[in-house]
Enzyme design. Structure first.
Site, short mmCIF file in Angstrom:
data_model
loop_
_atom_site.label_atom_id
_atom_site.label_comp_id
_atom_site.label_asym_id
_atom_site.label_seq_id
_atom_site.Cartn_x
_atom_site.Cartn_y
_atom_site.Cartn_z
N ASP A 132 1.35 -7.70 2.21
CA ASP A 132 1.40 -6.26 1.95
C ASP A 132 2.86 -5.77 1.80
OD1 ASP A 132 0.96 -3.55 1.80
OD2 ASP A 132 -0.50 -3.49 3.43
N SER A 177 4.08 2.04 8.52
CA SER A 177 3.87 1.07 7.46
C SER A 177 5.15 0.89 6.66
CB SER A 177 2.77 1.54 6.52
OG SER A 177 1.55 1.10 7.02
N HIS A 197 0.82 -1.22 0.00
CA HIS A 197 0.00 0.00 0.00
C HIS A 197 0.85 1.26 0.00
CE1 HIS A 197 0.08 -0.17 4.56
NE2 HIS A 197 0.01 1.14 4.44
N1 ARG Z 1 -4.69 0.41 7.75
C1 ARG Z 1 -3.52 0.65 6.98
C2 ARG Z 1 -2.87 2.01 7.36
O1 ARG Z 1 -3.48 2.81 8.01
C3 ARG Z 1 -3.81 0.75 5.53
C4 ARG Z 1 -3.68 -0.52 4.83
C5 ARG Z 1 -4.05 -0.35 3.39
N2 ARG Z 1 -5.01 -1.35 3.06
C6 ARG Z 1 -6.33 -1.10 2.83
N3 ARG Z 1 -7.13 -2.10 2.67
N4 ARG Z 1 -6.80 0.11 2.72
O2 ARG Z 1 -2.33 2.66 6.51
N1 ASP Z 2 -1.30 1.23 8.11
C1 ASP Z 2 -0.55 2.27 8.78
C2 ASP Z 2 0.42 2.96 7.82
O1 ASP Z 2 0.18 2.98 6.64
C3 ASP Z 2 0.18 1.72 9.97
C4 ASP Z 2 -0.63 1.88 11.21
O2 ASP Z 2 -1.40 2.84 11.32
O3 ASP Z 2 -0.45 1.04 12.10
O4 ASP Z 2 1.35 3.62 8.24
#
Ligand code: ARG
Ligand code: ASP
Length: 735
Positions: A229, A659, A93
């Site tokens: 990911d 991330s 991502h």
């Molecule tokens: N929760 C993850 C973070 O905050 C994002 C992961 C991206 N994946 C998704 N299905 N949107 O960035």
């Molecule tokens: N998914 C988040 C990021 O893209 C990581 C988190 O918030 O734990 O940085």
């Protein structure tokens, strides 16, 4: 009697032993995101939890630590260097935007993935940069000298920014690199980071969405998780190994430090570290500020997004074209929406507002009698007054931001501001048409991903919300339009979408090509623009000035409050809130069974991925080749007794921005790549509860298996330094 005494003393003795054992048993998790240069203070604890290398290998003042193997990837992610030739591992991502820029209908990397066959086949990513942090230094003394704590920010800020500019310049001259000085602890400390930003970054490997985004929004923020990911890039440098603009002649960056990869796995309780760039946390704020998050901003955002997402999802199911238009927007809107729900859940379960109130009572008692910090006693009462004034306004602002401006056609009214400005320039007709056409052409990106029918339904739903919640604050323009349509929001919406020029490119283009100098009246009559303008006006007059004052007042009080807390608890080691600077956090591999006894613990595997396979679903469709590899158990060197680990959880304190961060074992070797947190613990940005806060990572063995067996890119594995088992590793890699 004697007997009684003996029993009592035995009881006391065993209680003492019990508490001794309790206090010595290793902490199950450790809250905190530490500045690498302060890690020495934690050496003892880290060693007791399992760390097996000297802190100097992670970071040292001479600048040769593993910090050199970590990059700020793009503007808000982390990446790690995994070969001597500058190979970067980060999240799927995080690489998504770059892959989108390179993807075409013929070469659809989301559907098919991308694997460079060799270095010549790596693809330059326009605009992508990575930044190394070479060294950090506490410069609080130079920046804050002579400035009193209680000095008003307006004056203090001026002095500080002048000092920062001068000192950064000095560091740049001295080091020949970049330097950036940022505030920590709400402005009570300042640190400089000496950095190098590389500008020639190339895409090397990108699994298809069926692996890299597997489970999509359904599994987002959720443990158990089944997403691979990750994606791979490479840093390129000029002849001197320094940053350079893209050039065919650039060479792969020669990395002196890069991560060894350990494929022997981990077990529950093993020590882990996450080294990266957490973006924003607010652990030390008052109950008044947290109440605003808990009672105002989170709930309103969730309520408004429920409506928007329901409608988008429904329309996306109707046509493929709607699906494509809204899929990426939906992911962004849903990411926050889901995180905030987890946040509310965690804040509630822990009664964090109540805990803060209790903490504040103790603070106030201390402050009332504390002579060393005379201003401390006034901080909380002042915060309370400021918050009381701001909360009703903040409520309005939130309904505007997430409600009214969640209607795309109203938000798009902002684009008319520039168009209006053109008319005021007094241009000739030809010049006017030319300028307007250019402006309108700039809106193509928006309209490519816009469906007016979908937005019309959003208009109806969000206007109802706004009218119900904001009654006395609703601008006259809104009420007039509503009344003029028989107080029927459906009729009103239909008319706005029929008459507004902002529904598609065609009327805008036509307007631009035929515009005459007096035509701005046509814009002023546009019903969608009128709504936007009414909102912009009320914000400017009644909302923004109050919130601006509030923010600067709180900035001042937060600084004093953090400082006072640090004075009150002199023996506690505080960590600065996240500010997108390099931090190290440590914890342990630790399961989380969300609903009590569950089949999941700390790890998921490929069998579970295949069990979720749904060929009718866009997000749960497992690629055919992956299923074949699974069926043949063809895991190469990467499987573990016939199984293939996929993701795991640990108790490291991470945040958005982490991330892509390297997840390290006790020897500082790479065992995974961080990508998310568990729903139950997303409140860790405000409060870290070791029983429910977990970071989620891709297992490095899954990454290597996908590269090797699925992507057929074994040549990349040859570059890496893979260790198994107990071999000890030095931080300095062979050159
Ligand atoms: N929760 C993850 C973070 O905050 C994002 C992961 C991206 N994946 C998704 N299905 N949107 O960035
Ligand atoms: N998914 C988040 C990021 O893209 C990581 C988190 O918030 O734990 O940085």
């Amino acid at each position: 009697m004697l007997r009684m005494q003996a029993v009592t003393s035995l009881l006391i003795k065993s209680l003492i032993i019990f508490f001794l054992v309790l206090s010595q048993s290793p902490a199950i998790a450790k809250e905190g995101m530490w500045i690498p240069a302060t890690l020495k203070d934690h050496e003892k604890e880290m060693k007791s939890m399992g760390l097996q290398i000297p802190i100097d290998q992670l970071y040292n003042a001479s600048g040769t630590g593993l910090n050199n193997a970590i990059v700020l990837f793009g503007r808000g992610c982390t990446g790690e260097i995994i070969s001597a030739s500058g190979l970067i591992l980060t999240n799927h991502h995080c690489g998504y935007g770059s892959a989108q820029g390179l993807s075409t209908a013929e070469n659809d990397y989301f559907a098919n993935g991308f694997w460079a066959p060799n270095m010549q086949g790596e693809l330059p990513c326009k605009g992508l940069t990575v930044t190394f942090i070479r060294r950090m230094e506490n410069v609080s003394q130079q920046i804050l000298e002579g400035l009193k704590d209680t000095m008003r920010d307006s004056f203090r800020d001026t002095v500080i920014s002048l000092r920062i500019a001068a000192l950064e310049k000095e560091f740049r001259t001295k080091t020949g690199m970049d330097a950036s000085i940022k505030p920590y602890f709400d402005g009570n400390q300042y640190w400089v980071a000496i950095t190098e930003t590389y500008r020639d970054i190339r895409l090397v490997g990108f699994p298809p969405n069926g692996i890299g985004a597997f489970g999509g929004d359904v599994e987002n923020w959720i443990w158990p998780r089944h997403t691979g990911d990750f994606s791979i890039f490479r840093v390129y440098a000029g002849g001197d190994n320094r940053p350079a603009d893209y050039a065919g002649s650039n060479k792969p960056y020669k990395a002196e430090e890069f991560f060894k990869i350990n494929t022997s796995g981990y077990k529950e309780g093993d020590f882990t570290m996450v080294y990266g760039f957490p973006g924003t946390t607010r652990e030390y704020i008052s109950s008044y500020e947290l109440s605003q998050v808990y009672n105002v901003t989170d709930p309103i955002s969730i309520e408004a997004r429920n409506r928007r997402l329901d409608i988008w999802t429904k329309h996306m199911g109707w046509t493929r074209s709607n699906f494509l238009k809204y899929t990426s927007k939906r992911a962004g809107v849903a990411n926050g929406w889901k995180k905030w729900q987890g946040e509310l859940l965690g804040l509630k379960a822990n009664d964090v507002v109540g805990k803060k109130q209790a903490y504040e009572r103790t603070f106030q008692q201390w402050a009332d009698t504390c002579k060393a910090v005379p201003y401390a006693k006034d901080i909380l009462p002042q915060m309370r007054t400021a918050a009381e004034i701001a909360t009703p306004i903040l409520t309005q602002e939130q309904y505007i931001k997430e409600g009214v401006l969640g209607i795309e056609i109203v938000q798009q009214g902002a684009a008319f501001d520039n168009v209006m400005a053109c008319f005021r320039l007094g241009l000739s007709q030809d010049a006017l048409r030319d300028t307007l056409t250019k402006l309108v052409t700039g809106m193509e990106g928006f309209y490519k991903n816009y469906d007016p029918k979908t937005d019309q339904d959003v208009f109806i739903s969000l206007m109802v919300l706004y009218f119900n919640k904001c009654t006395s604050w609703i601008p006259d323009e809104f009420k007039d339009q509503y009344r003029a349509h028989d107080q029927d929001v459906n009729v009103w919406a239909a008319d706005v979408f029929k008459r507004s020029m902002l529904t598609s490119m065609a009327p805008l283009k036509e307007f631009a090509t035929n515009a005459k100098p007096g035509d701005s009246t046509k814009l002023q009559a546009d019903p969608a623009w009128r709504l936007y303008n009414a909102i912009a006006t009320i914000r400017k007059q009644k909302i923004t000035p109050v919130l601006k004052d509030y923010i600067s007042r709180m900035r001042y009080l937060d600084r004093l409050y953090t400082n006072a807390q640090m004075q009150e608890y002199k023996n506690k080691t505080f960590y600065p809130d996240a500010n997108l600077t390099l931090r190290l956090t440590y914890g342990q591999v630790k399961g989380l069974d969300p609903e009590g006894p569950a089949p999941y613990s700390f790890q998921t595997n490929l069998k579970e991925v295949v069990a979720l396979d749904d060929t009718a679903s866009d997000i749960f469709r497992v690629p055919k080749k992956l299923k074949e590899l699974y069926a043949a158990k063809d895991y190469g060197r990467w499987g573990v007794n016939g199984t293939m680990p996929v993701a795991f959880v640990a108790s490291n304190h991470t945040s958005g921005g982490n991330s892509g961060s390297p997840v390290l074992n006790a020897k500082g070797e790479l065992i995974g790549t961080n990508f998310d947190r568990a729903y139950e613990g997303t409140m860790s940005d405000y409060y870290f509860d070791p029983t429910r806060c977990r970071n989620i990572s891709v297992d490095i063995r899954y990454t290597l298996f996908i590269i090797d067996k699925f992507g057929g890119a074994g040549w990349l594995i040859d570059e890496m330094n893979i260790v198994k088992g107990k071999k000890t590793v030095a931080a300095k890699a062979k050159k």
